[in-house]
Design an enzyme around this catalytic site. Structure first.
Site, mmCIF file in Angstrom:
data_model
loop_
_atom_site.group_PDB
_atom_site.id
_atom_site.type_symbol
_atom_site.label_atom_id
_atom_site.label_comp_id
_atom_site.label_asym_id
_atom_site.label_seq_id
_atom_site.Cartn_x
_atom_site.Cartn_y
_atom_site.Cartn_z
ATOM 1 C CG ASP A 236 11.237 47.087 72.162
ATOM 2 O OD1 ASP A 236 11.614 46.782 71.014
ATOM 3 O OD2 ASP A 236 11.597 48.122 72.749
ATOM 4 C CB THR A 271 -18.697 31.114 13.416
ATOM 5 O OG1 THR A 271 -17.996 29.980 13.940
ATOM 6 C CG2 THR A 271 -18.269 31.336 11.978
ATOM 7 C CG LEU A 272 -23.411 36.108 13.804
ATOM 8 C CD1 LEU A 272 -23.420 36.472 12.326
ATOM 9 C CD2 LEU A 272 -24.826 35.919 14.338
ATOM 10 C CE LYS A 287 -12.962 26.952 14.868
ATOM 11 N NZ LYS A 287 -13.962 27.327 15.880
ATOM 12 C CB ALA A 357 -12.486 24.674 19.192
#
Length: 467
Positions: A236, A271-272, A287, A357
């Site tokens: 309070d 990519t591999l 892609k 990318a």
């Protein structure tokens, strides 16, 4: 006499909260805020089927009905008298059912699964979120609100000052909640503070009872009468205002099976790795943004050859210059049609490997970076990184950037000579699973990819688990 379980005591407490609607000011506010978060997260998408858990007396149910009048809503709660009061709202196209959130017995899928201020009552919120996310349709949204650490901090401080401990629950921190985002969903928790003034501290205590939230923690010894009176006077004197720390979480299920493959930088082996993933999972390949065609045949024909002629979707952009997609498109005076950046095959169960990318911060269009596309597509990410010197900074920064944006991370693939120390550091500091280590190969052929693919986990393993 059989002792009631905590869940039964919570149910009884909410059933007895006959003044809930008039007392539950913050609960009503949280329902409005959650409704706004849901609407924003869905954008223009209109959910046809909605499951609401812990509907209480129908604050959120009424908001959902107003936002999407044609949707079929299943509103559930564990407390039968709460359900009765929700039904009295007379909402159309709403089916009310009693359901224990720890024992889901409703059939999905749903476009939207949501619940307002119910998760804090659950012993295992992470498991609850995982179970609820399993009821989502592809691309569906799971949206919940809950309470965080710091809720009722003023009352807890007053009790501690008198040598006792408040019986109000201990709520989790925002950091700990961020760790239980249901994989493979994407999304983040957002925090909001709300200060509620009371005429007196006793009014706050009565408020807890009126809203069914007065069930004490089992591990706390109740304050003695003198301690309680002094704690009340102390609160309070401080103004009798109490803070609620609210968290809102919106988590989107992937729109189809698949992953987005990105790297820590260009030439890191995306990519591999993509070809290996396609081979391992018998997946499809896309892609979307291809540049550098003046110097190479492109990643799509390469993956087709290496992975055994999988289904490959045509790029949305194919440019000659070896530049970022944005720069290459500008050099050739072309623009990417945003409609062609839509993820192909929505709802499909065959995995799709989407290869980005460069890295996350490569410009994709004048308005979007690759990380923005990752968010837009909603697929969990496979991050490809080098295994050797310099990888830690790039890898950990990439993971941090994705987590800050609510992107689900399926794991990391390390490319290059085995480096146990780097792997361990990435797993521990990045809180991520290393899916595989791919060694350097002088000659990359379909047979090479077939052998390397066996190092990767199965699709079922990847989609069901992440660190």
């Amino acid at each position: 006499m059989t002792q009631m379980t905590r869940n039964e005591r919570i149910k009884a407490s909410f059933d007895a909260a006959v003044a809930y609607d008039s007392a539950a000011t913050v609960q009503r506010l949280a329902a409005r805020r959650l409704g706004a978060h849901i609407s924003q997260s869905l954008g223009g998408q209109i959910p046809r089927t909605i499951l609401e858990v812990g509907c209480g007396t129908g604050f959120l149910t009424e908001i959902l009905r107003g936002l999407w009048p044609e949707a079929e809503i299943v509103a559930t709660d564990y407390a039968p008298r709460m359900l009765e009061r929700a039904q009295q709202r007379g909402l159309e196209r709403v089916r009310f059912e009693r359901m224990d959130l720890t024992r889901l017995d409703v059939d999905g899928p749903f476009d939207l699964v949501c619940g307002n201020l119910v998760l804090q009552w659950m012993d295992e919120p992470g498991q609850i979120l995982k179970d609820l996310s399993a009821l989502l349709a592809p691309g569906g949204l799971l949206a919940v609100s809950t309470l965080l650490e710091g809720t009722f901090a003023q009352w807890q401080a007053a009790c501690r000052a008198e040598g006792g401990q408040a019986a109000t629950p201990e709520y989790p921190s925002l950091t700990s909640m961020q760790a239980i985002v249901p994989y493979p969903c994407a999304g983040v928790w957002q925090q909001e503070s709300c200060v509620q003034p009371f005429a007196s501290s006793l009014e706050f205590v009565r408020h807890l009872k009126a809203t069914g939230a007065a069930v004490p923690r089992a591990d706390v010894v109740a304050l003695g009468p003198g301690q309680f009176r002094r704690a009340v006077r102390r609160l309070d004197a401080a103004g009798a205002a109490v803070t609620w720390e609210l968290a809102y979480g919106c988590f989107r299920k992937p729109p189809r099976a698949g992953v987005f493959v990105t790297g820590t930088d260009t030439g890191v082996g995306k990519t591999l790795v993509s070809a290996c993933l396609v081979r391992r999972w018998q997946a499809e390949y896309w892609k979307p943004l291809q540049s550098g065609l003046a110097d190479e045949a492109g990643d799509t024909p390469t993956v087709q050859w290496l992975a055994g002629n999988p289904v490959c979707f045509p790029p949305a952009l194919a440019c000659q210059a070896s530049l970022s997609p944005e720069a290459a498109a500008r050099a050739e005076g072309v623009e990417v049609d945003p409609a062609r950046l839509t993820l192909p095959g929505a709802g499909a169960q065959t995995p799709l490997v989407v290869e980005g990318a460069g890295g996350l911060m490569v410009p994709a269009t004048p308005e979007l970076m690759m990380i923005d596309l990752a968010i837009m597509w909603g697929l969990p990410v496979v991050l490809v990184a080098r295994s050797g010197l310099g990888t830690l900074n790039h890898t950990l920064l990439s993971l941090e950037a994705m987590r800050a944006r609510g992107i689900a991370v399926a794991g990391v693939v390390l490319n290059g000579p085995e480096n146990p120390e780097n792997r361990l550091t990435i797993e521990e500091k990045g809180r991520v699973r290393v899916l595989a280590e791919i060694p350097h190969c002088a000659d990359i052929t379909p047979q090479t990819v077939d052998n390397l693919a066996k190092r990767l986990p199965t699709w079922a393993d990847v989609i069901q688990s992440a660190r």
